[in-house]
Design an enzyme around this catalytic site. Structure first.
Site, mmCIF file in Angstrom:
data_model
loop_
_atom_site.group_PDB
_atom_site.id
_atom_site.type_symbol
_atom_site.label_atom_id
_atom_site.label_comp_id
_atom_site.label_asym_id
_atom_site.label_seq_id
_atom_site.Cartn_x
_atom_site.Cartn_y
_atom_site.Cartn_z
ATOM 1 N N ALA A 1 -15.545 -1.119 -9.972
ATOM 2 C CA ALA A 1 -16.442 -0.776 -11.073
ATOM 3 C C ALA A 1 -17.703 -0.080 -10.573
ATOM 4 O O ALA A 1 -18.221 0.830 -11.229
ATOM 5 C CB ALA A 1 -16.807 -2.030 -11.862
ATOM 6 N N TYR B 1 -1.840 1.271 -10.523
ATOM 7 C CA TYR B 1 -0.668 2.144 -10.434
ATOM 8 C C TYR B 1 0.629 1.364 -10.253
ATOM 9 O O TYR B 1 1.718 1.951 -10.341
ATOM 10 C CB TYR B 1 -0.824 3.167 -9.298
ATOM 11 C CG TYR B 1 -0.948 2.596 -7.901
ATOM 12 C CD1 TYR B 1 0.175 2.228 -7.178
ATOM 13 C CD2 TYR B 1 -2.192 2.442 -7.307
ATOM 14 C CE1 TYR B 1 0.070 1.712 -5.896
ATOM 15 C CE2 TYR B 1 -2.316 1.937 -6.028
ATOM 16 C CZ TYR B 1 -1.182 1.571 -5.325
ATOM 17 O OH TYR B 1 -1.304 1.055 -4.059
ATOM 18 N N ASP C 1 -13.290 7.269 -2.725
ATOM 19 C CA ASP C 1 -12.930 6.807 -4.068
ATOM 20 C C ASP C 1 -13.780 7.503 -5.126
ATOM 21 O O ASP C 1 -13.281 7.872 -6.192
ATOM 22 C CB ASP C 1 -13.135 5.294 -4.195
ATOM 23 C CG ASP C 1 -12.064 4.484 -3.486
ATOM 24 O OD1 ASP C 1 -10.925 4.998 -3.354
ATOM 25 O OD2 ASP C 1 -12.347 3.348 -3.074
ATOM 26 N N SER D 1 0.823 -1.214 0.000
ATOM 27 C CA SER D 1 0.000 0.000 0.000
ATOM 28 C C SER D 1 0.857 1.264 0.000
ATOM 29 O O SER D 1 1.814 1.388 0.766
ATOM 30 C CB SER D 1 -0.924 0.012 1.218
ATOM 31 O OG SER D 1 -1.612 1.242 1.303
ATOM 32 N N LEU D 2 0.480 2.213 -0.843
ATOM 33 C CA LEU D 2 1.160 3.512 -0.886
ATOM 34 C C LEU D 2 0.553 4.518 0.081
ATOM 35 O O LEU D 2 1.074 5.624 0.233
ATOM 36 C CB LEU D 2 1.072 4.105 -2.300
ATOM 37 C CG LEU D 2 2.121 3.712 -3.328
ATOM 38 C CD1 LEU D 2 1.871 4.470 -4.626
ATOM 39 C CD2 LEU D 2 3.531 3.982 -2.824
ATOM 40 N N SER D 3 -0.541 4.164 0.734
ATOM 41 C CA SER D 3 -1.235 5.118 1.597
ATOM 42 C C SER D 3 -0.323 5.723 2.671
ATOM 43 O O SER D 3 -0.378 6.935 2.905
ATOM 44 C CB SER D 3 -2.458 4.464 2.240
ATOM 45 O OG SER D 3 -3.450 4.225 1.271
ATOM 46 N N ASN E 1 -14.311 3.256 2.317
ATOM 47 C CA ASN E 1 -12.848 3.189 2.294
ATOM 48 C C ASN E 1 -12.220 4.134 3.310
ATOM 49 O O ASN E 1 -10.999 4.203 3.433
ATOM 50 C CB ASN E 1 -12.313 3.491 0.893
ATOM 51 C CG ASN E 1 -12.322 4.978 0.577
ATOM 52 O OD1 ASN E 1 -13.228 5.708 0.992
ATOM 53 N ND2 ASN E 1 -11.325 5.441 -0.168
ATOM 54 N N THR F 1 -8.855 -0.882 2.540
ATOM 55 C CA THR F 1 -8.790 -1.449 1.209
ATOM 56 C C THR F 1 -9.423 -2.834 1.258
ATOM 57 O O THR F 1 -10.000 -3.233 2.278
ATOM 58 C CB THR F 1 -7.333 -1.471 0.703
ATOM 59 O OG1 THR F 1 -7.316 -1.894 -0.662
ATOM 60 C CG2 THR F 1 -6.449 -2.368 1.549
ATOM 61 N N LYS G 1 -13.962 -3.177 2.619
ATOM 62 C CA LYS G 1 -14.803 -2.023 2.298
ATOM 63 C C LYS G 1 -16.287 -2.262 2.560
ATOM 64 O O LYS G 1 -17.022 -1.320 2.869
ATOM 65 C CB LYS G 1 -14.580 -1.592 0.842
ATOM 66 C CG LYS G 1 -13.194 -1.025 0.596
ATOM 67 C CD LYS G 1 -13.050 -0.517 -0.837
ATOM 68 C CE LYS G 1 -11.671 0.066 -1.072
ATOM 69 N NZ LYS G 1 -11.521 0.643 -2.439
#
Length: 283
Positions: A141, A225, A113, A25-27, A97, A72, A76
């Site tokens: 989606a 990403y 999101d 995770s980049l959070s 989220n 994540t 959720k």
């Protein structure tokens, strides 16, 4: 600790991202960059490997120092019954989220999101489109459909692999007030001629579509990403099309999380984006 920051959130100065898997995770990179830019020297943001079974216990142990959580997959939807309240945005797609812990200990769920996706599109000048295509039919989606309800004036075509998924996407469309037509994944190449294409599938899924990018593509929003660029995004850029990345989405939704958890606005979008780009380059 920064006294004004502490006072603004009643002494709450701790946050984290939960999920499983969570290691990549980049959070933490994004939120810590925001804290540094805002001068919130006493704030911390961590990551915890938490699955659905462990989530109730984790929430039960939150102390008064907690300001909020990022969630994540697969949490959720699992978190919803454990919260005191959720926003209309989160309720619209049955996905949370973001959890903000209020000063009196209430846990309030939101979904950043959806507005984050709309903000990422807006940043690229996309305020309105006449139609769009969605590749995939998972949880992301449904958030894409909710974002499209804000910018798409016409039909959305969702390309899916099963009749069950097709029915789900049509149901989401009806619930969100947007016209959704479904098509078989075997015909997904035709989606690439839409004014806006949102790819919500796992890594590698759209690689086979790269050869079908039209000579003059419009806009692709690929929610991945890492790895980046995807084959589809690279080909799209090569043909001169506009590309919105998963990092754009991640940064914009994190900006909203930082603002909700810290009470500081605006959050430092560019500092967060640069931190994310550096972290990805180092991987």
């Amino acid at each position: 600790m920064n006294d004004s920051a502490k006072a603004a959130t009643g002494g709450r100065c701790r946050a984290a991202v939960l999920g499983s898997p969570i290691r990549h995770s980049l959070s933490p990179v994004l939120h810590r960059a925001a804290y540094a830019e805002l001068g919130l020297t006493g704030w911390s943001y961590d990551r915890f490997e938490v699955d659905e079974a462990a989530l109730p216990g984790f929430l039960a142990e939150l102390g008064p120092e907690w300001a909020g959580l990022s969630l994540t997959m697969p949490l959720k939807r699992a978190v919803i019954p454990l919260l005191d309240e959720i926003s209309e945005t989160a309720a619209s797609v049955e996905a949370v989220n973001t959890v903000v812990v209020t000063e009196d200990g209430r846990r309030v769920g939101d979904n950043t999101d959806i507005p984050g996706m709309a903000a990422a599109l807006r940043e690229r000048g996309i305020e309105e489109v006449g139609s769009a295509a969605v590749l995939g039919a998972g949880a992301t989606a449904s958030s894409a459909l909710a974002a499209l309800a804000r910018v798409c004036t016409g039909e959305v075509v969702a390309y899916v692999r099963s009749q069950a998924r097709a029915a789900e996407m049509r149901q989401w469309g009806a619930r969100l007030g947007i016209e959704v037509r479904t098509a078989d994944w075997a015909d997904a190449a035709e989606a690439l001629s839409a004014p806006l294409v949102i790819a919500t599938t796992p890594a590698g899924t759209t690689d086979a579509l790269a050869h079908a990018v039209p000579e003059r593509p419009a806009t692709l929003f690929d929610v991945l990403y890492d790895p980046w660029p995807t084959e589809l995004a690279a080909r799209w850029s090569m043909f001169g099309g506009a590309v919105v990345s998963g990092l754009d989405l991640l940064v914009h939704q994190a900006v909203l999380q930082v603002e909700q958890m810290t009470g500081r606005t605006p959050a430092p979008l560019e500092a967060m984006r640069k931190a994310g780009e550096r972290a990805l380059a180092d991987r």
